[in-house]
Design a protein around this motif. Structure first.
Motif, mmCIF file in Angstrom:
data_model
loop_
_atom_site.group_PDB
_atom_site.id
_atom_site.type_symbol
_atom_site.label_atom_id
_atom_site.label_comp_id
_atom_site.label_asym_id
_atom_site.label_seq_id
_atom_site.Cartn_x
_atom_site.Cartn_y
_atom_site.Cartn_z
ATOM 1 N N UNK A 118 43.640 46.621 43.878
ATOM 2 C CA UNK A 118 42.083 47.326 43.755
ATOM 3 C C UNK A 118 41.763 47.251 42.111
ATOM 4 N N UNK A 119 40.291 46.948 41.981
ATOM 5 C CA UNK A 119 39.872 47.160 40.711
ATOM 6 C C UNK A 119 40.145 48.686 40.389
ATOM 7 N N UNK A 120 40.318 48.915 39.077
ATOM 8 C CA UNK A 120 40.320 50.291 38.570
ATOM 9 C C UNK A 120 39.251 51.152 39.126
ATOM 10 N N UNK A 121 39.275 52.368 39.785
ATOM 11 C CA UNK A 121 38.259 53.076 40.260
ATOM 12 C C UNK A 121 37.933 52.675 41.604
ATOM 13 N N UNK A 122 38.493 51.777 42.398
ATOM 14 C CA UNK A 122 38.077 51.537 43.736
ATOM 15 C C UNK A 122 38.305 52.782 44.579
ATOM 16 N N UNK A 204 49.501 38.301 40.391
ATOM 17 C CA UNK A 204 48.393 39.500 40.647
ATOM 18 C C UNK A 204 47.105 39.269 39.915
ATOM 19 N N UNK A 205 46.036 39.703 40.598
ATOM 20 C CA UNK A 205 44.719 39.783 40.121
ATOM 21 C C UNK A 205 44.209 41.116 40.571
ATOM 22 N N UNK A 206 43.227 41.427 39.885
ATOM 23 C CA UNK A 206 42.492 42.751 40.091
ATOM 24 C C UNK A 206 41.142 42.209 41.084
ATOM 25 N N UNK A 207 41.137 42.487 42.229
ATOM 26 C CA UNK A 207 39.858 42.163 42.993
ATOM 27 C C UNK A 207 39.903 42.879 44.504
ATOM 28 N N UNK A 208 38.799 43.774 44.560
ATOM 29 C CA UNK A 208 38.489 44.359 45.634
ATOM 30 C C UNK A 208 36.939 44.881 45.823
ATOM 31 N N UNK A 209 36.651 45.275 46.806
ATOM 32 C CA UNK A 209 35.165 45.479 47.246
ATOM 33 C C UNK A 209 35.259 46.885 47.972
ATOM 34 N N UNK A 210 34.261 47.776 47.757
ATOM 35 C CA UNK A 210 33.896 49.064 48.397
ATOM 36 C C UNK A 210 32.547 48.514 49.089
ATOM 37 N N UNK A 211 32.660 48.072 50.345
ATOM 38 C CA UNK A 211 31.435 47.547 50.900
ATOM 39 C C UNK A 211 30.730 48.726 51.525
ATOM 40 N N UNK A 212 29.410 48.610 51.738
ATOM 41 C CA UNK A 212 28.703 49.608 52.371
ATOM 42 C C UNK A 212 28.502 49.377 53.952
#
Length: 303
Positions: A118-122, A204-212
Protein backbone atom coordinates in the motif's frame (compact mmCIF):
# COMPACT_ATOMS: atom_id res chain seq x y z
CA UNK A 1 20.18 -10.78 -19.51
CA UNK A 2 19.36 -7.69 -21.60
CA UNK A 3 16.53 -5.91 -19.80
CA UNK A 4 14.01 -3.40 -21.16
CA UNK A 5 11.70 -1.30 -18.98
CA UNK A 6 8.30 -0.35 -20.42
CA UNK A 7 6.04 2.25 -18.81
CA UNK A 8 2.73 3.35 -20.39
CA UNK A 9 1.92 6.91 -19.25
CA UNK A 10 -0.84 9.48 -19.36
CA UNK A 11 -0.37 12.74 -17.41
CA UNK A 12 2.01 11.08 -14.97
CA UNK A 13 3.62 14.25 -13.60
CA UNK A 14 2.14 13.88 -10.11
CA UNK A 15 3.95 10.54 -9.69
CA UNK A 16 7.34 11.44 -11.11
CA UNK A 17 8.81 13.10 -8.03
CA UNK A 18 8.68 9.65 -6.39
CA UNK A 19 9.04 7.41 -9.43
CA UNK A 20 12.13 8.88 -11.10
CA UNK A 21 14.37 8.84 -7.98
CA UNK A 22 13.21 5.28 -7.25
CA UNK A 23 14.16 4.22 -10.79
CA UNK A 24 17.52 5.96 -10.49
CA UNK A 25 18.44 4.14 -7.27
CA UNK A 26 17.94 0.62 -8.70
CA UNK A 27 20.98 -1.61 -8.40
CA UNK A 28 19.93 -3.29 -11.64
CA UNK A 29 19.54 -0.60 -14.27
CA UNK A 30 17.56 -1.57 -17.39
CA UNK A 31 19.50 -1.50 -20.65
CA UNK A 32 16.76 0.71 -22.06
CA UNK A 33 13.65 2.53 -20.88
CA UNK A 34 10.69 2.98 -23.20
CA UNK A 35 7.78 5.21 -22.24
CA UNK A 36 4.60 4.88 -24.31
CA UNK A 37 2.79 8.14 -23.67
CA UNK A 38 -0.87 8.70 -24.54
CA UNK A 39 -0.67 12.38 -25.52
CA UNK A 40 -0.06 13.76 -22.03
CA UNK A 41 -0.97 17.42 -21.52
CA UNK A 42 1.50 17.90 -18.65
CA UNK A 43 5.32 17.65 -18.63
CA UNK A 44 5.47 13.83 -18.51
CA UNK A 45 7.20 13.51 -21.89
CA UNK A 46 9.79 16.22 -21.20
CA UNK A 47 10.70 14.85 -17.78
CA UNK A 48 11.13 11.27 -18.97
CA UNK A 49 13.26 12.41 -21.91
CA UNK A 50 15.40 14.45 -19.54
CA UNK A 51 15.69 11.31 -17.40
CA UNK A 52 17.11 9.45 -20.38
CA UNK A 53 14.10 7.40 -21.46
CA UNK A 54 12.99 6.95 -25.04
CA UNK A 55 9.44 8.29 -25.35
CA UNK A 56 7.01 7.13 -28.02
CA UNK A 57 3.85 9.26 -28.14
CA UNK A 58 0.54 7.82 -29.34
CA UNK A 59 -2.94 9.35 -29.60
CA UNK A 60 -4.94 8.97 -26.41
CA UNK A 61 -7.78 7.31 -28.34
CA UNK A 62 -5.29 4.78 -29.70
CA UNK A 63 -4.40 3.38 -26.28
CA UNK A 64 -5.35 -0.22 -25.58
CA UNK A 65 -4.14 -2.18 -22.56
CA UNK A 66 -3.05 -5.13 -24.67
CA UNK A 67 -2.30 -3.50 -27.99
CA UNK A 68 -0.18 -0.68 -26.55
CA UNK A 69 1.95 -3.09 -24.53
CA UNK A 70 2.28 -5.27 -27.62
CA UNK A 71 3.55 -2.24 -29.55
CA UNK A 72 6.00 -1.45 -26.77
CA UNK A 73 7.31 -5.02 -26.68
CA UNK A 74 8.05 -4.75 -30.41
CA UNK A 75 9.94 -1.47 -29.97
CA UNK A 76 12.44 -2.77 -27.42
CA UNK A 77 15.12 -5.41 -27.67
CA UNK A 78 15.31 -6.92 -24.19
CA UNK A 79 15.32 -10.61 -23.36
CA UNK A 80 13.42 -9.61 -20.21
CA UNK A 81 10.65 -7.00 -20.45
CA UNK A 82 9.85 -5.22 -17.19
CA UNK A 83 6.38 -3.72 -17.48
CA UNK A 84 5.05 -1.29 -14.89
CA UNK A 85 2.54 1.51 -14.49
CA UNK A 86 3.31 5.15 -13.80
CA UNK A 87 2.00 4.97 -10.21
CA UNK A 88 3.99 1.89 -9.15
CA UNK A 89 6.98 3.09 -7.11
CA UNK A 90 9.91 0.69 -6.48
CA UNK A 91 10.17 0.23 -2.70
CA UNK A 92 13.83 -0.80 -2.42
CA UNK A 93 17.03 -0.41 -4.46
CA UNK A 94 16.89 -4.16 -5.26
CA UNK A 95 13.33 -4.21 -6.59
CA UNK A 96 14.32 -4.78 -10.23
CA UNK A 97 17.20 -7.11 -9.37
CA UNK A 98 14.98 -9.30 -7.21
CA UNK A 99 12.30 -9.46 -9.90
CA UNK A 100 14.80 -10.63 -12.52
CA UNK A 101 16.38 -13.09 -10.09
CA UNK A 102 13.04 -14.71 -9.32
CA UNK A 103 12.17 -14.94 -13.02
CA UNK A 104 15.46 -16.76 -13.62
CA UNK A 105 14.92 -19.32 -10.86
CA UNK A 106 13.29 -21.64 -13.40
CA UNK A 107 13.55 -21.55 -17.20
CA UNK A 108 9.83 -22.39 -17.32
CA UNK A 109 8.91 -19.11 -15.61
CA UNK A 110 7.31 -17.09 -18.40
CA UNK A 111 6.36 -14.13 -16.23
CA UNK A 112 7.14 -12.95 -12.71
CA UNK A 113 5.07 -10.29 -10.97
CA UNK A 114 6.15 -8.40 -7.90
CA UNK A 115 4.64 -7.68 -4.53
CA UNK A 116 2.53 -4.52 -4.30
CA UNK A 117 2.53 -2.67 -0.99
CA UNK A 118 0.00 0.00 0.00
CA UNK A 119 1.09 3.55 -0.67
CA UNK A 120 1.87 5.47 2.54
CA UNK A 121 -1.42 6.80 3.86
CA UNK A 122 -3.57 4.23 2.05
CA UNK A 123 -6.99 3.57 3.57
CA UNK A 124 -7.90 0.35 5.36
CA UNK A 125 -9.71 -1.18 2.39
CA UNK A 126 -7.15 -0.03 -0.18
CA UNK A 127 -4.37 -1.53 1.94
CA UNK A 128 -6.33 -4.76 2.47
CA UNK A 129 -6.57 -5.24 -1.29
CA UNK A 130 -2.77 -5.30 -1.47
CA UNK A 131 -2.40 -7.66 1.50
CA UNK A 132 -5.00 -10.05 0.06
CA UNK A 133 -3.49 -10.32 -3.42
CA UNK A 134 0.20 -9.93 -2.56
CA UNK A 135 1.27 -12.02 0.45
CA UNK A 136 4.85 -12.01 1.83
CA UNK A 137 5.79 -15.45 0.45
CA UNK A 138 6.86 -16.06 -3.15
CA UNK A 139 5.36 -18.97 -5.07
CA UNK A 140 5.30 -20.58 -8.50
CA UNK A 141 1.95 -21.33 -10.12
CA UNK A 142 1.35 -24.15 -12.60
CA UNK A 143 -1.64 -25.36 -14.56
CA UNK A 144 -1.91 -28.28 -12.13
CA UNK A 145 -2.71 -25.77 -9.37
CA UNK A 146 -5.98 -24.71 -11.03
CA UNK A 147 -8.23 -27.17 -9.12
CA UNK A 148 -7.05 -25.57 -5.86
CA UNK A 149 -6.27 -21.96 -6.79
CA UNK A 150 -9.00 -21.51 -9.39
CA UNK A 151 -8.92 -18.16 -11.19
CA UNK A 152 -6.03 -17.03 -8.96
CA UNK A 153 -3.80 -19.45 -10.87
CA UNK A 154 -3.57 -17.03 -13.79
CA UNK A 155 -3.55 -13.92 -11.63
CA UNK A 156 -0.68 -11.62 -12.56
CA UNK A 157 -0.27 -7.86 -12.63
CA UNK A 158 1.27 -5.56 -15.20
CA UNK A 159 1.45 -2.84 -12.58
CA UNK A 160 4.83 -4.46 -11.98
CA UNK A 161 5.98 -7.60 -13.76
CA UNK A 162 8.68 -9.00 -16.03
CA UNK A 163 8.15 -11.19 -19.09
CA UNK A 164 10.66 -13.56 -20.62
CA UNK A 165 10.54 -12.50 -24.26
CA UNK A 166 10.78 -16.03 -25.65
CA UNK A 167 7.85 -17.14 -23.50
CA UNK A 168 5.79 -14.09 -24.45
CA UNK A 169 6.40 -14.73 -28.13
CA UNK A 170 5.60 -18.44 -27.73
CA UNK A 171 2.04 -17.61 -26.63
CA UNK A 172 1.45 -14.96 -29.29
CA UNK A 173 2.48 -11.86 -27.32
CA UNK A 174 0.14 -9.38 -25.69
CA UNK A 175 -3.44 -9.50 -27.04
CA UNK A 176 -4.10 -6.81 -29.62
CA UNK A 177 -7.49 -5.72 -28.32
CA UNK A 178 -8.68 -6.18 -24.73
CA UNK A 179 -10.44 -3.79 -22.37
CA UNK A 180 -7.99 -4.74 -19.63
CA UNK A 181 -6.64 -7.79 -17.79
CA UNK A 182 -4.03 -8.38 -20.51
CA UNK A 183 -1.80 -9.68 -17.72
CA UNK A 184 -4.26 -12.45 -16.81
CA UNK A 185 -4.71 -13.22 -20.52
CA UNK A 186 -0.98 -13.74 -21.10
CA UNK A 187 -0.50 -15.66 -17.84
CA UNK A 188 -3.36 -18.01 -18.75
CA UNK A 189 -1.88 -18.62 -22.21
CA UNK A 190 1.49 -19.39 -20.65
CA UNK A 191 0.03 -21.82 -18.12
CA UNK A 192 -1.90 -23.66 -20.82
CA UNK A 193 1.32 -23.88 -22.83
CA UNK A 194 3.11 -25.62 -19.96
CA UNK A 195 4.94 -22.56 -18.63
CA UNK A 196 4.79 -21.24 -15.06
CA UNK A 197 3.87 -17.95 -13.40
CA UNK A 198 6.12 -16.71 -10.59
CA UNK A 199 4.92 -14.47 -7.80
CA UNK A 200 8.07 -12.62 -6.70
CA UNK A 201 7.39 -11.34 -3.19
CA UNK A 202 10.98 -10.13 -2.81
CA UNK A 203 10.44 -7.54 -5.59
CA UNK A 204 8.35 -4.81 -4.01
CA UNK A 205 6.66 -1.66 -5.25
CA UNK A 206 4.25 0.77 -3.64
CA UNK A 207 0.99 0.61 -5.58
CA UNK A 208 -2.56 0.85 -4.27
CA UNK A 209 -5.86 2.62 -4.89
CA UNK A 210 -8.58 3.91 -2.59
CA UNK A 211 -11.41 3.50 -5.08
CA UNK A 212 -14.67 5.31 -4.57
CA UNK A 213 -17.90 3.34 -4.82
CA UNK A 214 -18.64 4.12 -8.48
CA UNK A 215 -14.99 3.58 -9.43
CA UNK A 216 -15.31 0.03 -8.08
CA UNK A 217 -18.44 -0.41 -10.19
CA UNK A 218 -16.72 0.87 -13.34
CA UNK A 219 -13.65 -1.29 -12.74
CA UNK A 220 -15.68 -4.45 -12.28
CA UNK A 221 -17.77 -3.69 -15.34
CA UNK A 222 -14.55 -3.78 -17.38
CA UNK A 223 -13.47 -7.01 -15.64
CA UNK A 224 -16.85 -8.52 -16.48
CA UNK A 225 -16.46 -7.52 -20.12
CA UNK A 226 -13.05 -9.20 -20.24
CA UNK A 227 -14.10 -12.51 -18.69
CA UNK A 228 -17.40 -12.48 -20.59
CA UNK A 229 -15.45 -12.37 -23.83
CA UNK A 230 -12.54 -14.62 -22.86
CA UNK A 231 -14.65 -17.62 -21.92
CA UNK A 232 -11.70 -19.96 -22.44
CA UNK A 233 -10.11 -18.57 -19.26
CA UNK A 234 -13.19 -19.32 -17.17
CA UNK A 235 -13.41 -22.80 -18.67
CA UNK A 236 -9.77 -23.53 -17.79
CA UNK A 237 -9.53 -21.84 -14.39
CA UNK A 238 -13.06 -21.13 -13.13
CA UNK A 239 -14.96 -17.93 -12.39
CA UNK A 240 -14.13 -15.22 -9.85
CA UNK A 241 -17.16 -15.89 -7.64
CA UNK A 242 -15.46 -17.98 -4.95
CA UNK A 243 -12.55 -15.58 -4.81
CA UNK A 244 -14.97 -12.71 -4.29
CA UNK A 245 -16.40 -14.33 -1.15
CA UNK A 246 -12.91 -14.80 0.30
CA UNK A 247 -12.14 -11.17 -0.46
CA UNK A 248 -15.22 -9.86 1.37
CA UNK A 249 -14.40 -11.91 4.46
CA UNK A 250 -10.83 -10.60 4.39
CA UNK A 251 -12.13 -7.02 4.20
CA UNK A 252 -14.34 -7.57 7.24
CA UNK A 253 -11.40 -9.03 9.18
CA UNK A 254 -9.31 -5.99 8.24
CA UNK A 255 -12.03 -3.64 9.50
CA UNK A 256 -12.26 -5.55 12.77
CA UNK A 257 -8.49 -5.36 13.27
CA UNK A 258 -8.61 -1.62 12.54
CA UNK A 259 -11.50 -1.18 15.02
CA UNK A 260 -13.63 0.04 12.15
CA UNK A 261 -16.42 -2.54 12.01
CA UNK A 262 -18.90 0.33 11.74
CA UNK A 263 -17.83 0.38 8.07
CA UNK A 264 -19.07 -3.19 7.48
CA UNK A 265 -22.21 -1.97 5.66
CA UNK A 266 -19.89 -0.13 3.27
CA UNK A 267 -18.18 -3.43 2.42
CA UNK A 268 -21.57 -5.00 1.70
CA UNK A 269 -22.61 -2.12 -0.55
CA UNK A 270 -19.25 -2.10 -2.34
CA UNK A 271 -19.49 -5.84 -2.93
CA UNK A 272 -22.98 -5.44 -4.36
CA UNK A 273 -21.77 -2.72 -6.74
CA UNK A 274 -18.83 -4.86 -7.83
CA UNK A 275 -21.10 -7.82 -8.52
CA UNK A 276 -23.56 -5.65 -10.42
CA UNK A 277 -20.77 -4.14 -12.51
CA UNK A 278 -19.31 -7.57 -13.23
CA UNK A 279 -22.66 -9.05 -14.27
CA UNK A 280 -23.45 -6.08 -16.51
CA UNK A 281 -20.01 -6.48 -18.08
CA UNK A 282 -20.92 -10.05 -18.96
CA UNK A 283 -24.02 -8.72 -20.72
CA UNK A 284 -22.21 -5.93 -22.59
CA UNK A 285 -23.02 -7.36 -26.01
CA UNK A 286 -26.66 -6.37 -25.42
CA UNK A 287 -25.80 -2.78 -24.46
CA UNK A 288 -25.24 0.22 -26.76
CA UNK A 289 -21.72 1.67 -26.86
CA UNK A 290 -22.99 5.01 -25.58
CA UNK A 291 -24.12 3.29 -22.37
CA UNK A 292 -20.95 1.19 -22.06
CA UNK A 293 -18.88 4.37 -22.17
CA UNK A 294 -20.63 5.47 -18.97
CA UNK A 295 -20.56 2.07 -17.28
CA UNK A 296 -16.88 1.26 -17.67
CA UNK A 297 -13.62 2.72 -16.38
CA UNK A 298 -11.92 2.55 -19.81
CA UNK A 299 -14.51 4.69 -21.60
CA UNK A 300 -12.38 5.42 -24.69
CA UNK A 301 -12.33 1.70 -25.46
CA UNK A 302 -15.91 2.03 -26.73
CA UNK A 303 -15.25 4.95 -29.09
Amino acid sequence: MHTSLIIPTRNAASHLDRLLPALRMQTLQPNEILVIDSASSDDTVARFREFGARVHVIAAKGFNHGGTRRLASELVGGDALIVMTQDAIPATPDTFANLINELQLDPLNGVAYGRQLPHPGAGVLGAQSRHFNYPPQSCTKRLADAPVLGIKTCFSSDSFSVYRRTALQAVGGFPVDVIGSEDAYVAARMLLAGLTVRYAASAQVYHSHDYRLMEEFHRYFDIGVFYGRETWIRHAFGDIGGEGKRYVLAELRALRQAHALHRAPEVVVRSAFKLLGYRLGHLERYLPNSLKQRLGMFSTYWT
